[in-house]
Design a protein around this motif. Structure first.
Motif, PDB file in Angstrom:
ATOM      1  N   GLN A 135       0.784  -1.164  -0.034  1.00  0.00           N
ATOM      2  CA  GLN A 135       0.062   0.017  -0.165  1.00  0.00           C
ATOM      3  C   GLN A 135       0.883   1.238   0.055  1.00  0.00           C
ATOM      4  O   GLN A 135       1.363   1.487   0.966  1.00  0.00           O
ATOM      5  CB  GLN A 135      -0.937   0.143   0.970  1.00  0.00           C
ATOM      6  CG  GLN A 135      -2.111   1.221   1.116  1.00  0.00           C
ATOM      7  CD  GLN A 135      -2.572   1.440   2.372  1.00  0.00           C
ATOM      8  OE1 GLN A 135      -1.822   1.466   3.526  1.00  0.00           O
ATOM      9  NE2 GLN A 135      -3.908   1.829   2.610  1.00  0.00           N
ATOM     10  N   GLY A 136       0.651   1.829  -1.207  1.00  0.00           N
ATOM     11  CA  GLY A 136       1.781   3.221  -1.108  1.00  0.00           C
ATOM     12  C   GLY A 136       0.899   4.242  -0.534  1.00  0.00           C
ATOM     13  O   GLY A 136      -0.198   4.335  -0.154  1.00  0.00           O
ATOM     14  N   ALA A 166      -1.111  -4.531  -5.563  1.00  0.00           N
ATOM     15  CA  ALA A 166      -0.572  -3.031  -5.335  1.00  0.00           C
ATOM     16  C   ALA A 166      -1.770  -2.139  -5.132  1.00  0.00           C
ATOM     17  O   ALA A 166      -2.791  -2.165  -5.659  1.00  0.00           O
ATOM     18  CB  ALA A 166       0.027  -2.512  -6.848  1.00  0.00           C
ATOM     19  N   ALA A 167      -1.763  -1.278  -4.256  1.00  0.00           N
ATOM     20  CA  ALA A 167      -2.457  -0.399  -3.813  1.00  0.00           C
ATOM     21  C   ALA A 167      -2.216   0.906  -3.471  1.00  0.00           C
ATOM     22  O   ALA A 167      -0.941   1.169  -3.042  1.00  0.00           O
ATOM     23  CB  ALA A 167      -3.336  -0.863  -2.360  1.00  0.00           C
ATOM     24  N   ALA A 179       1.200  -1.107 -12.374  1.00  0.00           N
ATOM     25  CA  ALA A 179       1.660  -2.135 -11.149  1.00  0.00           C
ATOM     26  C   ALA A 179       2.029  -3.437 -11.709  1.00  0.00           C
ATOM     27  O   ALA A 179       2.976  -3.935 -11.032  1.00  0.00           O
ATOM     28  CB  ALA A 179       0.502  -1.812 -10.012  1.00  0.00           C
ATOM     29  N   LEU A 180       1.319  -3.887 -12.621  1.00  0.00           N
ATOM     30  CA  LEU A 180       1.558  -5.255 -13.144  1.00  0.00           C
ATOM     31  C   LEU A 180       2.915  -5.367 -13.774  1.00  0.00           C
ATOM     32  O   LEU A 180       3.656  -6.246 -13.422  1.00  0.00           O
ATOM     33  CB  LEU A 180       0.442  -5.628 -14.091  1.00  0.00           C
ATOM     34  CG  LEU A 180      -0.975  -5.790 -13.496  1.00  0.00           C
ATOM     35  CD1 LEU A 180      -1.678  -5.987 -14.527  1.00  0.00           C
ATOM     36  CD2 LEU A 180      -0.972  -6.692 -12.404  1.00  0.00           C
ATOM     37  N   VAL A 187      -4.277  -5.641  -8.294  1.00  0.00           N
ATOM     38  CA  VAL A 187      -4.467  -4.555  -7.719  1.00  0.00           C
ATOM     39  C   VAL A 187      -5.557  -4.203  -6.619  1.00  0.00           C
ATOM     40  O   VAL A 187      -6.447  -5.333  -6.912  1.00  0.00           O
ATOM     41  CB  VAL A 187      -4.520  -3.375  -8.847  1.00  0.00           C
ATOM     42  CG1 VAL A 187      -3.453  -3.422  -9.533  1.00  0.00           C
ATOM     43  CG2 VAL A 187      -5.838  -3.695  -9.401  1.00  0.00           C
ATOM     44  N   MET A 188      -5.439  -3.799  -5.659  1.00  0.00           N
ATOM     45  CA  MET A 188      -6.517  -3.444  -4.748  1.00  0.00           C
ATOM     46  C   MET A 188      -6.881  -1.820  -5.216  1.00  0.00           C
ATOM     47  O   MET A 188      -6.062  -1.023  -4.903  1.00  0.00           O
ATOM     48  CB  MET A 188      -6.070  -3.714  -3.287  1.00  0.00           C
ATOM     49  CG  MET A 188      -7.127  -3.183  -2.318  1.00  0.00           C
ATOM     50  SD  MET A 188      -6.520  -3.322  -0.487  1.00  0.00           S
ATOM     51  CE  MET A 188      -6.698  -4.995  -0.302  1.00  0.00           C
ATOM     52  N   MET A 189      -8.141  -1.746  -5.330  1.00  0.00           N
ATOM     53  CA  MET A 189      -8.675  -0.230  -5.517  1.00  0.00           C
ATOM     54  C   MET A 189      -9.666  -0.153  -4.404  1.00  0.00           C
ATOM     55  O   MET A 189     -10.652  -0.776  -4.099  1.00  0.00           O
ATOM     56  CB  MET A 189      -9.165  -0.121  -6.712  1.00  0.00           C
ATOM     57  CG  MET A 189      -8.252  -0.518  -7.780  1.00  0.00           C
ATOM     58  SD  MET A 189      -8.930  -0.289  -9.901  1.00  0.00           S
ATOM     59  CE  MET A 189     -10.292  -0.894  -9.726  1.00  0.00           C
ATOM     60  N   GLY A 190      -9.538   1.104  -3.861  1.00  0.00           N
ATOM     61  CA  GLY A 190     -10.555   1.681  -3.021  1.00  0.00           C
ATOM     62  C   GLY A 190     -11.458   2.907  -3.251  1.00  0.00           C
ATOM     63  O   GLY A 190     -12.676   2.950  -3.681  1.00  0.00           O
ATOM     64  N   THR A 191     -10.810   4.037  -3.787  1.00  0.00           N
ATOM     65  CA  THR A 191     -11.141   5.146  -4.284  1.00  0.00           C
ATOM     66  C   THR A 191     -12.137   5.157  -5.417  1.00  0.00           C
ATOM     67  O   THR A 191     -13.417   5.454  -5.514  1.00  0.00           O
ATOM     68  CB  THR A 191     -10.139   6.255  -4.717  1.00  0.00           C
ATOM     69  OG1 THR A 191      -9.690   6.713  -3.449  1.00  0.00           O
ATOM     70  CG2 THR A 191     -10.795   7.440  -5.242  1.00  0.00           C
ATOM     71  N   ALA A 192     -11.785   4.115  -6.551  1.00  0.00           N
ATOM     72  CA  ALA A 192     -12.720   3.966  -7.511  1.00  0.00           C
ATOM     73  C   ALA A 192     -13.814   3.175  -7.361  1.00  0.00           C
ATOM     74  O   ALA A 192     -14.983   3.532  -7.901  1.00  0.00           O
ATOM     75  CB  ALA A 192     -11.716   2.850  -8.468  1.00  0.00           C
ATOM     76  N   PHE A 193     -13.961   2.400  -6.401  1.00  0.00           N
ATOM     77  CA  PHE A 193     -15.182   1.773  -5.700  1.00  0.00           C
ATOM     78  C   PHE A 193     -15.920   2.988  -4.768  1.00  0.00           C
ATOM     79  O   PHE A 193     -17.280   2.249  -4.573  1.00  0.00           O
ATOM     80  CB  PHE A 193     -14.907   0.436  -5.148  1.00  0.00           C
ATOM     81  CG  PHE A 193     -14.335  -0.671  -6.156  1.00  0.00           C
ATOM     82  CD1 PHE A 193     -15.170  -0.841  -7.360  1.00  0.00           C
ATOM     83  CD2 PHE A 193     -13.055  -0.994  -6.078  1.00  0.00           C
ATOM     84  CE1 PHE A 193     -14.884  -1.713  -8.398  1.00  0.00           C
ATOM     85  CE2 PHE A 193     -12.831  -2.134  -6.994  1.00  0.00           C
ATOM     86  CZ  PHE A 193     -13.598  -2.278  -8.180  1.00  0.00           C
ATOM     87  N   LEU A 194     -15.642   3.726  -4.289  1.00  0.00           N
ATOM     88  CA  LEU A 194     -16.371   4.540  -3.489  1.00  0.00           C
ATOM     89  C   LEU A 194     -17.527   5.214  -4.159  1.00  0.00           C
ATOM     90  O   LEU A 194     -18.695   5.426  -3.732  1.00  0.00           O
ATOM     91  CB  LEU A 194     -15.600   5.877  -2.975  1.00  0.00           C
ATOM     92  CG  LEU A 194     -14.644   5.251  -1.636  1.00  0.00           C
ATOM     93  CD1 LEU A 194     -13.789   6.442  -1.042  1.00  0.00           C
ATOM     94  CD2 LEU A 194     -15.352   4.641  -0.308  1.00  0.00           C
TER      95      LEU A 194
END
Length: 320
Positions: A135-136, A166-167, A179-180, A187-194
């Motif tokens: 997690q960056g 990668a997050a 990232a790949l 990849v793990m995405m958070g903001t894109a799914f909010l």
């Protein structure tokens, strides 16, 4: 993808208070690994039961439940209930997972550990983690201080035999492809799914802030953790939208600690959500979000763009 039988190397972040069974189920149904945060203010084990029921009404595909490791000392019943629901994986973040790792593995779940530095990666591997998440500091919400690509490359080099996600800062196909290429297995995405239809825990005004963001309006702060009394490690800060409250108290953290009870009732809850007072946790990847979409559309769009880039860009760089 092989470990969990996925169609796409995409995991939704287990965002406590912002992701539930509906969002996790939508991501899993779309071929990724959906997850939801298993703890939050006032939530008990029954809430986890309800979220898993919602998820299983959408899909029978694998899912994960996430926990903030340093909070488990006073939230162990939530983990017990989560394990009883038989998730494919449990994700732990922000401190040494060793006290909980054996319980998770014994329940038949894979252990996913989100780490912010190499020391954290070492602790996770020593605890038997099946998957690491690098997690960056670009990540929205709680995160460390190291940029994603140096951290990712370092972890992949040190632990080539362990799958690494990668997050942080990933919200479109170009960032996923980068990232790949740098060695991530997904990849793990958070903001894109909010800002998705299924993120029903997120206020519509919160989603609109993400859609309007150009990715430059966030900063790391500790002010909301101070007010809430949350025991995050000193190395962890909170990335969120810059607003009136966190701007006013920047550099005045000691004064805020002395006065935190004065503000708890005003800023620790977000109902109704007030963008000047309440935390809107998202990262620079908000620049890739230009509308509120179904989660499945997000997964498909990001994956298709990444595939296009990976098929064309490397060949063009290496051609004679």
């Amino acid at each position: 993808m092989e470990m969990f039988g996925l169609d796409h190397p995409v995991m939704s972040a287990p965002m406590g208070g912002h992701s539930g069974g509906g969002l996790a189920g939508a991501v899993s149904h779309a071929g990724g690994l959906g997850s939801f945060g298993g703890m939050g203010p006032g939530l008990g084990p029954g809430w986890i039961t309800e979220q898993v029921a919602d998820l299983r009404s959408i899909t029978d595909r694998p899912f994960a439940i996430g926990f903030i490791t340093p909070f488990l000392d006073f939230a162990a019943p939530l983990l017990d209930e989560a394990l009883g629901q038989r998730p494919a994986a449990v994700c732990l973040s922000f401190s040494d997972p060793s006290a909980w790792a054996e319980r998770i593995r014994d329940a038949g779940a894979k252990l996913i550990c989100q780490v912010q530095d190499l020391d954290g990666a070492d602790l996770a591997v020593d605890s038997g983690a099946h998957v690491l998440v690098a997690q960056g500091t670009e990540a929205g919400g709680h995160t460390g201080s190291m940029s994603l690509l140096p951290l990712l490359a370092s972890i992949v080099d040190r632990y080539p035999e362990i799958p690494v996600l990668a997050a942080g800062g990933i919200g479109d196909g170009a960032t996923m492809a980068a990232a790949l290429v740098a060695g991530a297995d997904g990849v793990m995405m958070g903001t894109a799914f909010l800002a998705t239809v299924e993120a029903t825990e997120v206020d519509d005004r919160y989603k609109e802030l993400i859609v309007a963001s150009d990715g430059t309006d966030t900063a790391l702060t500790d002010v909301y953790d101070i007010v809430g009394g949350y025991p995050f490690p000193p190395s962890i800060s909170d990335r969120m939208r810059i607003n009136r409250f966190n701007t006013e108290w920047a550099g005045r953290e000691e004064e805020l600690r002395a006065r935190r009870e004065e503000f708890q009732a005003h800023v620790s809850t977000g109902v109704p959500f007030d963008p000047d007072l309440h935390a809107a946790r998202y990262g620079p990847a908000a620049r890739f979000v230009d509308q509120i979409r179904p989660a499945a559309v997000v997964v498909q769009a990001v994956v298709e763009q990444a595939e296009t880039i990976l098929r064309s860009r490397p060949a063009s760089l290496l051609s004679e």
